[in-house]
Design an enzyme around this catalytic site. Structure first.
Site, PDB file in Angstrom:
ATOM      1  N   THR A 196       0.641  -1.192  -0.049  1.00  0.00           N
ATOM      2  CA  THR A 196       0.049  -0.097   0.012  1.00  0.00           C
ATOM      3  C   THR A 196       0.824   1.458   0.121  1.00  0.00           C
ATOM      4  O   THR A 196       0.625   2.294  -0.644  1.00  0.00           O
ATOM      5  CB  THR A 196      -0.923   0.058   1.224  1.00  0.00           C
ATOM      6  OG1 THR A 196      -1.826  -1.217   1.373  1.00  0.00           O
ATOM      7  CG2 THR A 196      -1.627   1.278   1.233  1.00  0.00           C
TER       8      THR A 196
ATOM      9  N   GLU B 207      -8.716   9.406   4.817  1.00  0.00           N
ATOM     10  CA  GLU B 207      -8.906   7.895   4.766  1.00  0.00           C
ATOM     11  C   GLU B 207      -9.071   7.427   6.144  1.00  0.00           C
ATOM     12  O   GLU B 207      -8.792   8.198   7.322  1.00  0.00           O
ATOM     13  CB  GLU B 207      -7.555   7.185   4.699  1.00  0.00           C
ATOM     14  CG  GLU B 207      -7.149   7.317   3.020  1.00  0.00           C
ATOM     15  CD  GLU B 207      -5.859   6.495   2.776  1.00  0.00           C
ATOM     16  OE1 GLU B 207      -6.286   5.573   2.321  1.00  0.00           O
ATOM     17  OE2 GLU B 207      -4.791   6.867   2.724  1.00  0.00           O
ATOM     18  N   GLU B 208      -9.943   6.310   6.389  1.00  0.00           N
ATOM     19  CA  GLU B 208     -10.274   6.015   7.845  1.00  0.00           C
ATOM     20  C   GLU B 208      -8.879   5.558   8.578  1.00  0.00           C
ATOM     21  O   GLU B 208      -9.205   5.428   9.884  1.00  0.00           O
ATOM     22  CB  GLU B 208     -11.197   4.656   7.886  1.00  0.00           C
ATOM     23  CG  GLU B 208     -10.705   3.455   6.849  1.00  0.00           C
ATOM     24  CD  GLU B 208      -9.497   2.814   7.220  1.00  0.00           C
ATOM     25  OE1 GLU B 208      -9.353   2.537   8.231  1.00  0.00           O
ATOM     26  OE2 GLU B 208      -8.517   2.666   6.427  1.00  0.00           O
ATOM     27  N   SER B 209      -7.868   5.344   7.853  1.00  0.00           N
ATOM     28  CA  SER B 209      -6.686   4.951   8.608  1.00  0.00           C
ATOM     29  C   SER B 209      -5.937   6.046   9.344  1.00  0.00           C
ATOM     30  O   SER B 209      -4.541   5.932   9.400  1.00  0.00           O
ATOM     31  CB  SER B 209      -5.917   4.129   7.660  1.00  0.00           C
ATOM     32  OG  SER B 209      -5.650   4.827   6.619  1.00  0.00           O
TER      33      SER B 209
ATOM     34  N   SER C  90       6.017   3.974   8.660  1.00  0.00           N
ATOM     35  CA  SER C  90       5.090   4.626   9.065  1.00  0.00           C
ATOM     36  C   SER C  90       4.842   4.234  10.639  1.00  0.00           C
ATOM     37  O   SER C  90       5.498   4.576  11.553  1.00  0.00           O
ATOM     38  CB  SER C  90       3.925   4.403   8.109  1.00  0.00           C
ATOM     39  OG  SER C  90       2.834   5.105   8.655  1.00  0.00           O
ATOM     40  N   HIS C  91       3.649   3.750  10.818  1.00  0.00           N
ATOM     41  CA  HIS C  91       3.223   3.422  12.049  1.00  0.00           C
ATOM     42  C   HIS C  91       3.654   2.207  12.694  1.00  0.00           C
ATOM     43  O   HIS C  91       3.186   1.727  13.903  1.00  0.00           O
ATOM     44  CB  HIS C  91       1.519   3.495  12.163  1.00  0.00           C
ATOM     45  CG  HIS C  91       1.011   2.510  11.200  1.00  0.00           C
ATOM     46  ND1 HIS C  91       1.197   3.125   9.950  1.00  0.00           N
ATOM     47  CD2 HIS C  91       0.362   1.580  11.326  1.00  0.00           C
ATOM     48  CE1 HIS C  91       0.603   1.841   8.930  1.00  0.00           C
ATOM     49  NE2 HIS C  91       0.198   0.905   9.914  1.00  0.00           N
TER      50      HIS C  91
ATOM     51  N   LYS D  36      -0.629  12.462   3.079  1.00  0.00           N
ATOM     52  CA  LYS D  36      -1.229  13.013   4.257  1.00  0.00           C
ATOM     53  C   LYS D  36      -0.511  13.776   5.168  1.00  0.00           C
ATOM     54  O   LYS D  36       0.839  13.543   5.059  1.00  0.00           O
ATOM     55  CB  LYS D  36      -2.210  11.856   4.790  1.00  0.00           C
ATOM     56  CG  LYS D  36      -1.336  10.601   5.034  1.00  0.00           C
ATOM     57  CD  LYS D  36      -2.358   9.502   5.569  1.00  0.00           C
ATOM     58  CE  LYS D  36      -1.269   8.214   6.194  1.00  0.00           C
ATOM     59  NZ  LYS D  36      -0.873   7.477   5.086  1.00  0.00           N
TER      60      LYS D  36
ATOM     61  N   ASP E 264       6.164   8.365  11.037  1.00  0.00           N
ATOM     62  CA  ASP E 264       6.643   9.377  10.078  1.00  0.00           C
ATOM     63  C   ASP E 264       5.831  10.628   9.762  1.00  0.00           C
ATOM     64  O   ASP E 264       6.115  11.442   8.911  1.00  0.00           O
ATOM     65  CB  ASP E 264       6.698   8.664   8.507  1.00  0.00           C
ATOM     66  CG  ASP E 264       5.450   8.141   8.284  1.00  0.00           C
ATOM     67  OD1 ASP E 264       4.419   7.892   8.926  1.00  0.00           O
ATOM     68  OD2 ASP E 264       5.137   8.032   6.886  1.00  0.00           O
TER      69      ASP E 264
ATOM     70  N   ASP F 176       1.850   9.736  13.947  1.00  0.00           N
ATOM     71  CA  ASP F 176       2.547   8.495  13.934  1.00  0.00           C
ATOM     72  C   ASP F 176       4.112   8.516  13.537  1.00  0.00           C
ATOM     73  O   ASP F 176       4.825   9.402  13.455  1.00  0.00           O
ATOM     74  CB  ASP F 176       1.738   7.399  12.611  1.00  0.00           C
ATOM     75  CG  ASP F 176       2.326   8.057  11.364  1.00  0.00           C
ATOM     76  OD1 ASP F 176       2.319   9.281  11.143  1.00  0.00           O
ATOM     77  OD2 ASP F 176       2.174   7.154  10.229  1.00  0.00           O
TER      78      ASP F 176
ATOM     79  N   ASP G 105       2.474  11.455   9.162  1.00  0.00           N
ATOM     80  CA  ASP G 105       1.554  11.781   8.296  1.00  0.00           C
ATOM     81  C   ASP G 105       0.130  11.529   8.794  1.00  0.00           C
ATOM     82  O   ASP G 105      -0.909  11.806   8.105  1.00  0.00           O
ATOM     83  CB  ASP G 105       1.427  10.855   6.904  1.00  0.00           C
ATOM     84  CG  ASP G 105       1.849   9.426   6.968  1.00  0.00           C
ATOM     85  OD1 ASP G 105       2.094   9.145   8.165  1.00  0.00           O
ATOM     86  OD2 ASP G 105       2.192   8.763   5.816  1.00  0.00           O
ATOM     87  N   ARG G 106      -0.129  10.617   9.855  1.00  0.00           N
ATOM     88  CA  ARG G 106      -1.349  10.347  10.384  1.00  0.00           C
ATOM     89  C   ARG G 106      -1.604  11.333  11.595  1.00  0.00           C
ATOM     90  O   ARG G 106      -0.707  11.951  12.098  1.00  0.00           O
ATOM     91  CB  ARG G 106      -1.396   8.686  10.889  1.00  0.00           C
ATOM     92  CG  ARG G 106      -1.247   7.798   9.821  1.00  0.00           C
ATOM     93  CD  ARG G 106      -1.181   6.367  10.462  1.00  0.00           C
ATOM     94  NE  ARG G 106      -1.436   5.275   9.437  1.00  0.00           N
ATOM     95  CZ  ARG G 106      -1.704   4.259   9.549  1.00  0.00           C
ATOM     96  NH1 ARG G 106      -2.335   3.629  10.688  1.00  0.00           N
ATOM     97  NH2 ARG G 106      -1.853   3.365   8.575  1.00  0.00           N
TER      98      ARG G 106
HETATM   99  C1  G6P Z   1      -0.688   3.720   4.905  1.00  0.00           C
HETATM  100  C2  G6P Z   1      -1.157   4.424   3.730  1.00  0.00           C
HETATM  101  C3  G6P Z   1      -2.664   4.594   3.956  1.00  0.00           C
HETATM  102  C4  G6P Z   1      -3.465   3.470   3.963  1.00  0.00           C
HETATM  103  C5  G6P Z   1      -3.008   2.884   5.198  1.00  0.00           C
HETATM  104  C6  G6P Z   1      -3.552   1.372   5.630  1.00  0.00           C
HETATM  105  O1  G6P Z   1      -0.822   4.763   6.101  1.00  0.00           O
HETATM  106  O2  G6P Z   1      -0.368   5.533   3.383  1.00  0.00           O
HETATM  107  O3  G6P Z   1      -2.890   5.257   2.434  1.00  0.00           O
HETATM  108  O4  G6P Z   1      -4.647   3.874   4.074  1.00  0.00           O
HETATM  109  O5  G6P Z   1      -1.574   2.714   5.337  1.00  0.00           O
HETATM  110  O6  G6P Z   1      -3.279   0.589   4.604  1.00  0.00           O
HETATM  111  P1  G6P Z   1      -3.642  -0.872   4.742  1.00  0.00           P
HETATM  112  O7  G6P Z   1      -3.296  -1.448   3.145  1.00  0.00           O
HETATM  113  O8  G6P Z   1      -2.742  -1.421   5.942  1.00  0.00           O
HETATM  114  O9  G6P Z   1      -5.236  -1.031   5.282  1.00  0.00           O
HETATM  115 ZN    ZN Z   2       2.685   7.111   8.416  1.00  0.00          ZN
END
Ligand code: G6P
Ligand code: ZN
Length: 539
Positions: free
Chosen positions: A17, A359-361, A112-113, A372, A275, A273, A277-278
């Site tokens: 992703t 995004e929901e994430s 990332s997270h 983001k 990096d 998070d 971006d969240r």
């Molecule tokens: C990262 C991406 C997001 C995505 C998230 C969850 O943070 O930058 O765009 O929504 O991961 O992705 P996943 O494939 O783990 O649901």
């Molecule tokens: Zn991140």
């Protein structure tokens, strides 16, 4: 002096992703990082004389891979590498630097997270000239290259001092070490009313989770906006994030949650998070889901100077709740539904079709960069609080009273056996035709499909992006396998129920979603396939 090293392909370098993410131990294999970086360089055109940005979230292996990437960039013909001091650049700041410097692209080193440290995760992501993650046609070309690579090239350069800002010339390459914060902070000052935020005298807790946003948040919140010292918690980036998951959700940022639910809570709480971006947004006594945050930010964005002219459109990923669509409808602007992954927003932003995305994430952002942006979301919330004089709770209640409420939760089943997860998804896909018309308790399936997206700007099509089961009345459940994990499979089950204006707008989310949870189990057989009684994480 260019050194050429013979290598053989690794078969597991398909970007997910968000770039290539693996355990540190995997990246430490001889040639592993080099193969991937060389594959990126082999695929991107126009390297001769171009600028490359390199930055990361400071996690374990960051500095080492940066030195490798610099040597390889020199061999690949780049004229200039711009790197954040200490190897640090948050993902949105890297996106900004790529854009500001007219760079060909950038390497963003992060998982990332995901947790960091010798036994945890590392990642490499390539961003293109617009500052955003490489689109699928590029990541596919990179993947193809990783399967045929036979050698990689590096200039003979000693380690660069990453801790002192300034320029070094070596082997025809200029390496420029920059302050990672200042350009980004300047950009934020153009978008938001810093005077109004300062004047509002709000109180706040920001949890940087020992990750990259510490220096950014300290500079912007405490120094420029005048929040009290100590507003930023866990503000020093650590290679292992202090042993925690730098994931701003209610499980991993529970201390912030507890602070915000206490009687003496500050006005506003937020976290970011690994990096940067969240974002996680919690008002005093009120958690705001990422899907709701997107909708509320979009509805109020005009209160911030950077968005005073209105929005061109709103984009959300498919599993994100439809709350933002209702805002777009009221504003009379288009809304877009894309697959999961920020890379799908880039074309819409470039084309001027959308201004705000989410995004929901826990990702929200706008056309100011092509990633983001956690602190951006925090600052837009602060600007809205300052401009309206309302609390987060009041803004949320007013929003639901106007638009209705999309109750929402995501259930994650982590570390599931990959074969079992694949079987679950395959069985679901096999049932799509027979589901419509079937009832589960009070819910009747109106439609079911495997989400496919056609990009309106270039007509490229992305298929198999998640199974959607839509019920009559606007509720739904979505099943997807995560594309960001590094061990086994993570099954994500996204649950949503719409409650219209005048309905039960202040109920418990768990109660409101119980019927959909039961339907999801009946439809997918989650217990039988995964052996799990409960999800590992509920967000
Ligand atoms: C990262 C991406 C997001 C995505 C998230 C969850 O943070 O930058 O765009 O929504 O991961 O992705 P996943 O494939 O783990 O649901
Ligand atoms: Zn991140």
């Amino acid at each position: 002096m260019i050194r050429t090293v013979k290598t053989t392909p690794f078969t597991d370098q398909k970007p997910g992703t968000s770039g290539l993410r693996k355990k540190v131990k995997v990246f430490q294999q001889p040639n592993y990082a080099e193969n991937f970086i060389q594959s990126v360089f082999d695929v991107v055109e126009g390297r001769q004389g171009a600028t490359l940005v390199i930055g990361g979230d400071g996690r374990y292996l960051n500095r080492e891979v940066i030195q490798t990437a610099i040597r390889m960039a020199a061999a690949a013909g780049f004229a200039r590498v711009v790197v954040g001091q200490g190897g640090i650049l948050s993902t949105p700041a890297a996106s900004n630097v790529i854009r500001q410097r007219g760079a060909l692209g950038g390497l963003v080193l992060s998982a990332s997270h995901n947790p960091g440290g010798p036994d945890e995760d590392f990642g490499i992501k390539y961003n293109v000239a617009n500052g955003g993650p490489a689109p699928e046609k590029v990541t596919e070309a990179i993947h193809a290259r990783t399967l045929s690579i036979a050698e990689w090239h590096a200039a003979d350069i000693a380690d660069i001092d990453l801790d002192t800002p300034g320029e070094t010339q070596v082997e025809g390459l200029t390496v420029e070490v920059i302050d990672p914060v200042s350009d980004y902070a300047a950009l934020m000052e153009t978008l938001f009313d810093f005077d109004a935020i300062r004047a509002a005298k709000l109180t706040m807790a920001f949890d940087a989770m020992s990750a990259v946003t510490g220096p950014y948040a300290t500079e912007i919140l405490e120094k420029r906006l005048g929040f009290a010292p100590g507003t930023v918690r866990n503000g020093t980036p650590l290679e292992d994030f202090g042993g925690h998951h730098p994931d701003p959700n209610l499980v991993h940022a529970h201390e912030l949650y507890e602070t915000m639910m206490a009687g003496d809570a500050p006005d506003f709480g937020a976290a970011s998070d690994g990096d940067g971006d969240r974002n996680l947004i919690i008002g005093r006594g009120r958690f705001v889901t990422p899907s709701d945050s997107l909708a509320m930010l979009a509805a109020n964005a005009h209160l911030a100077p950077g968005y005073a002219g209105g929005l061109k459109g709103i984009a959300r990923s498919m599993p994100t709740s439809a709350a933002a669509d209702r805002v777009a409808e009221k504003l009379g602007i288009p809304s877009f539904e894309t697959p999961t992954g920020w890379k799908f927003f880039g074309n819409l932003l470039d084309a001027g079709m959308a201004t705000i995305c989410g995004e929901e994430s826990a990702g929200t952002g706008s056309d100011h960069v092509r990633e983001k942006d956690g602190l951006w979301a925090v600052l837009l919330w602060l600007n809205i609080l300052a401009a309206t004089g309302k609390s987060v709770d009041r803004i949320a209640r007013d929003h639901w009273a106007e638009y209705g409420r999309n109750y929402y939760a995501r259930h994650d089943y982590e570390g599931v056996d990959s074969a079992a997860a694949d079987t679950l998804m395959a069985e679901l896909r096999g049932k799509l035709d027979e589901l419509p018309g079937t009832s589960f308790g009070a819910l009747t399936v109106a439609a079911a499909d495997d989400f496919a997206y056609e990009d309106p700007t270039d007509a490229s099509v992305s298929r198999n992006q998640g199974v959607r089961v839509l019920f009559e009345g606007g509720s739904r459940v979505v099943f997807r396998l995560s594309g960001t994990g590094t061990s086994g499979a993570t099954l994500r089950v996204y649950l949503e129920r719409y409650e219209p204006v005048g309905g039960a707008l202040d109920a418990e989310t768990g109660v409101m979603l119980a019927g959909i949870v039961a339907a999801a189990e009946a439809i997918a057989g989650i217990r039988a396939h995964t052996g799990r009684e409960q999800p590992d994480v509920v967000t």
